[in-house]
Write an enzyme that holds these catalytic residues in place. Structure first.
Site, PDB file in Angstrom:
ATOM      1  N   ASP A  20       0.845  -1.115   0.079  1.00  0.00           N
ATOM      2  CA  ASP A  20      -0.036   0.124   0.061  1.00  0.00           C
ATOM      3  C   ASP A  20       0.991   1.293   0.040  1.00  0.00           C
ATOM      4  O   ASP A  20       1.755   1.222   0.615  1.00  0.00           O
ATOM      5  CB  ASP A  20      -0.874  -0.251   1.209  1.00  0.00           C
ATOM      6  CG  ASP A  20      -2.176   1.166   1.072  1.00  0.00           C
ATOM      7  OD1 ASP A  20      -2.421   1.323   0.069  1.00  0.00           O
ATOM      8  OD2 ASP A  20      -2.699   1.394   2.062  1.00  0.00           O
ATOM      9  N   GLY A  21       0.158   2.386  -0.765  1.00  0.00           N
ATOM     10  CA  GLY A  21       0.968   3.636  -0.452  1.00  0.00           C
ATOM     11  C   GLY A  21       1.597   4.160  -1.804  1.00  0.00           C
ATOM     12  O   GLY A  21       2.266   5.521  -1.799  1.00  0.00           O
ATOM     13  N   ASN A  22       1.267   3.502  -2.897  1.00  0.00           N
ATOM     14  CA  ASN A  22       1.590   3.971  -4.295  1.00  0.00           C
ATOM     15  C   ASN A  22       1.234   5.439  -4.610  1.00  0.00           C
ATOM     16  O   ASN A  22       2.006   6.259  -5.027  1.00  0.00           O
ATOM     17  CB  ASN A  22       1.222   2.927  -5.279  1.00  0.00           C
ATOM     18  CG  ASN A  22       1.960   1.628  -5.079  1.00  0.00           C
ATOM     19  OD1 ASN A  22       2.902   1.358  -4.509  1.00  0.00           O
ATOM     20  ND2 ASN A  22       1.503   0.591  -5.999  1.00  0.00           N
ATOM     21  N   GLY A  23      -0.145   5.388  -4.468  1.00  0.00           N
ATOM     22  CA  GLY A  23      -0.883   6.583  -4.890  1.00  0.00           C
ATOM     23  C   GLY A  23      -0.280   7.984  -3.892  1.00  0.00           C
ATOM     24  O   GLY A  23      -0.057   8.892  -4.524  1.00  0.00           O
ATOM     25  N   HIS A  37       2.402   3.575  -9.031  1.00  0.00           N
ATOM     26  CA  HIS A  37       2.373   2.049  -9.295  1.00  0.00           C
ATOM     27  C   HIS A  37       3.809   1.423 -10.290  1.00  0.00           C
ATOM     28  O   HIS A  37       4.073   0.272  -9.748  1.00  0.00           O
ATOM     29  CB  HIS A  37       1.027   1.957 -10.189  1.00  0.00           C
ATOM     30  CG  HIS A  37      -0.091   2.178  -9.427  1.00  0.00           C
ATOM     31  ND1 HIS A  37      -0.484   1.644  -8.106  1.00  0.00           N
ATOM     32  CD2 HIS A  37      -1.190   2.748  -9.633  1.00  0.00           C
ATOM     33  CE1 HIS A  37      -1.510   2.099  -7.636  1.00  0.00           C
ATOM     34  NE2 HIS A  37      -2.159   2.835  -8.746  1.00  0.00           N
ATOM     35  N   LEU A 131      11.827 -20.593  -4.370  1.00  0.00           N
ATOM     36  CA  LEU A 131      10.865 -19.559  -3.710  1.00  0.00           C
ATOM     37  C   LEU A 131       9.530 -19.615  -4.598  1.00  0.00           C
ATOM     38  O   LEU A 131       9.549 -19.658  -5.879  1.00  0.00           O
ATOM     39  CB  LEU A 131      11.549 -18.060  -3.665  1.00  0.00           C
ATOM     40  CG  LEU A 131      10.244 -16.869  -3.528  1.00  0.00           C
ATOM     41  CD1 LEU A 131      10.190 -16.792  -1.994  1.00  0.00           C
ATOM     42  CD2 LEU A 131      10.763 -15.725  -4.177  1.00  0.00           C
ATOM     43  N   SER A 195      -8.150  -5.582   4.354  1.00  0.00           N
ATOM     44  CA  SER A 195      -8.605  -5.650   3.290  1.00  0.00           C
ATOM     45  C   SER A 195      -8.737  -6.726   2.276  1.00  0.00           C
ATOM     46  O   SER A 195      -8.417  -6.868   1.177  1.00  0.00           O
ATOM     47  CB  SER A 195      -7.429  -4.537   2.287  1.00  0.00           C
ATOM     48  OG  SER A 195      -7.562  -3.388   2.808  1.00  0.00           O
ATOM     49  N   GLU A 206       1.549 -13.643  12.069  1.00  0.00           N
ATOM     50  CA  GLU A 206       2.078 -12.375  12.722  1.00  0.00           C
ATOM     51  C   GLU A 206       1.720 -11.196  12.110  1.00  0.00           C
ATOM     52  O   GLU A 206       2.221 -11.367  10.648  1.00  0.00           O
ATOM     53  CB  GLU A 206       3.440 -12.324  13.228  1.00  0.00           C
ATOM     54  CG  GLU A 206       3.978 -13.555  14.021  1.00  0.00           C
ATOM     55  CD  GLU A 206       3.110 -13.405  15.430  1.00  0.00           C
ATOM     56  OE1 GLU A 206       3.100 -12.175  15.845  1.00  0.00           O
ATOM     57  OE2 GLU A 206       2.599 -14.338  16.292  1.00  0.00           O
TER      58      GLU A 206
HETATM   59  C1  FPP Z   1      -2.071   0.269  -3.241  1.00  0.00           C
HETATM   60  O1  FPP Z   1      -1.414   1.211  -3.277  1.00  0.00           O
HETATM   61  C2  FPP Z   1      -1.349  -0.697  -4.370  1.00  0.00           C
HETATM   62  C3  FPP Z   1      -2.116  -1.361  -5.078  1.00  0.00           C
HETATM   63  C4  FPP Z   1      -3.567  -1.214  -5.282  1.00  0.00           C
HETATM   64  C5  FPP Z   1      -1.487  -1.998  -6.435  1.00  0.00           C
HETATM   65  C6  FPP Z   1      -0.221  -2.591  -6.203  1.00  0.00           C
HETATM   66  C7  FPP Z   1       0.619  -2.510  -7.279  1.00  0.00           C
HETATM   67  C8  FPP Z   1       1.850  -2.668  -7.668  1.00  0.00           C
HETATM   68  C9  FPP Z   1       2.740  -2.471  -6.413  1.00  0.00           C
HETATM   69  C10 FPP Z   1       2.536  -2.460  -8.842  1.00  0.00           C
HETATM   70  C11 FPP Z   1       2.187  -3.711  -9.835  1.00  0.00           C
HETATM   71  C12 FPP Z   1       2.639  -5.152  -9.410  1.00  0.00           C
HETATM   72  C13 FPP Z   1       3.296  -6.116  -9.762  1.00  0.00           C
HETATM   73  C14 FPP Z   1       3.552  -7.264  -9.136  1.00  0.00           C
HETATM   74  C15 FPP Z   1       4.272  -5.808 -10.801  1.00  0.00           C
HETATM   75  P1  FPP Z   1      -2.559   2.564  -3.630  1.00  0.00           P
HETATM   76  O2  FPP Z   1      -2.591   2.893  -4.683  1.00  0.00           O
HETATM   77  O3  FPP Z   1      -3.978   2.338  -2.995  1.00  0.00           O
HETATM   78  O4  FPP Z   1      -2.022   3.731  -2.625  1.00  0.00           O
HETATM   79  P2  FPP Z   1      -2.501   4.907  -1.779  1.00  0.00           P
HETATM   80  O5  FPP Z   1      -3.296   4.291  -0.704  1.00  0.00           O
HETATM   81  O6  FPP Z   1      -1.467   5.789  -1.238  1.00  0.00           O
HETATM   82  O7  FPP Z   1      -3.555   5.573  -2.891  1.00  0.00           O
END
Ligand code: FPP
Length: 245
Positions: A20-23, A37, A131, A195, A206
């Site tokens: 989480d946290g990409n956005g 992303h 793995l 989630s 854990e």
């Molecule tokens: C949540 O962050 C993240 C996701 C919904 C998608 C995760 C995807 C990736 C890490 C990239 C693609 C994956 C692979 C395996 C190549 P958010 O967008 O909800 O962040 P926010 O809470 O800050 O808005």
């Protein structure tokens, strides 16, 4: 780089990550969410490399939840495109490093190019045993449990126990046996919720909630999380070692 970390069960641990946290990572840089992303996909590559070197047995990454279809179409397209590219570009490297790729979740709503990439990557890495990397795509734990329950009964497993029910949770890979329980669940991004991720498999996991945004996640974060995990006493409902001595 070899790891100096001492794992409680080398080669057997199952670590699951809610990435989480990409956005927010992107917003804090004045960039579009899709840039977050893309940076998140780079962090996935680092995490997989670290997992191999550290000696994890299984790693499950929450790449796209069934509820993520509610996001804007361009964000959905970016995420599914990143997944397709990851599988196409990294399956050779996975093969080389002994990583078996598995995708869990619904497949009937995925675009054809992603489906082809999944099938090709799974086929190519089928024999790898260092793995197991499971990517959860169009995944909902509650839907997976309901679907498994619908396979119980006439024509299926009747009166299942925990072990046999767990085998029904990943119908795409019946030969893989029961999905291993999660030992350590990590969620980045500072939020503290599950989630709808691996609800059955996390019965005794854990849990670690980390403030770091996923694109900034490094091998050092994974090692610190595993050190924290190694310091915990897992009782599985029994008494602590001290209390039963
Ligand atoms: C949540 O962050 C993240 C996701 C919904 C998608 C995760 C995807 C990736 C890490 C990239 C693609 C994956 C692979 C395996 C190549 P958010 O967008 O909800 O962040 P926010 O809470 O800050 O808005």
């Amino acid at each position: 780089m070899q790891s100096t970390l001492t794992l409680p069960e080398p080669g057997r641990l199952h670590v699951a990550i809610i990435m989480d946290g990409n956005g927010r990572w992107a917003a804090s840089r004045g960039r579009p969410r899709t840039a977050g992303h893309r940076a998140g996909a780079r962090a996935v590559r680092r995490a997989v490399e670290a997992a191999v070197e550290i000696g994890l047995g299984t790693m499950t990454l929450y790449a796209f939840s069934s509820d993520n279809w509610k996001r804007p179409a361009c964000e959905v397209a970016t995420l599914l495109g990143l997944l397709r590219d990851y599988l196409s570009e990294q399956s050779g490297s996975c093969l080389e490093h002994g990583v078996r790729l598995r995708v869990v979740g619904r497949r009937d709503r995925l675009p054809a190019d992603l489906l082809r990439a999944i099938e090709a990557a799974e086929r190519l890495t089928e024999g790898c045993g260092r793995l197991t990397l499971r990517l959860a795509v169009d995944y909902s734990a509650r839907d997976a449990i309901v679907a498994a329950a619908s396979r119980v009964g006439p024509g299926g497993a009747s009166s299942p126990d925990r072990e046999s029910f767990a085998r029904l949770l990943d119908p795409a890979h019946p030969e893989g046996g029961a999905v291993p329980d999660v030992d350590l669940l990590i969620r980045t991004g500072g939020e503290r919720r599950l989630s709808d991720f691996l609800l059955w498999e996390c019965a005794y996991a854990e849990i670690l909630f980390l403030p770091v945004m996923w694109p900034d996640f490094t091998r050092a974060h994974l090692e610190a999380a595993l050190s924290d995990f190694a310091s915990r006493e897992r009782r599985f409902g029994a008494l602590s070692r001290a209390a039963s001595a």
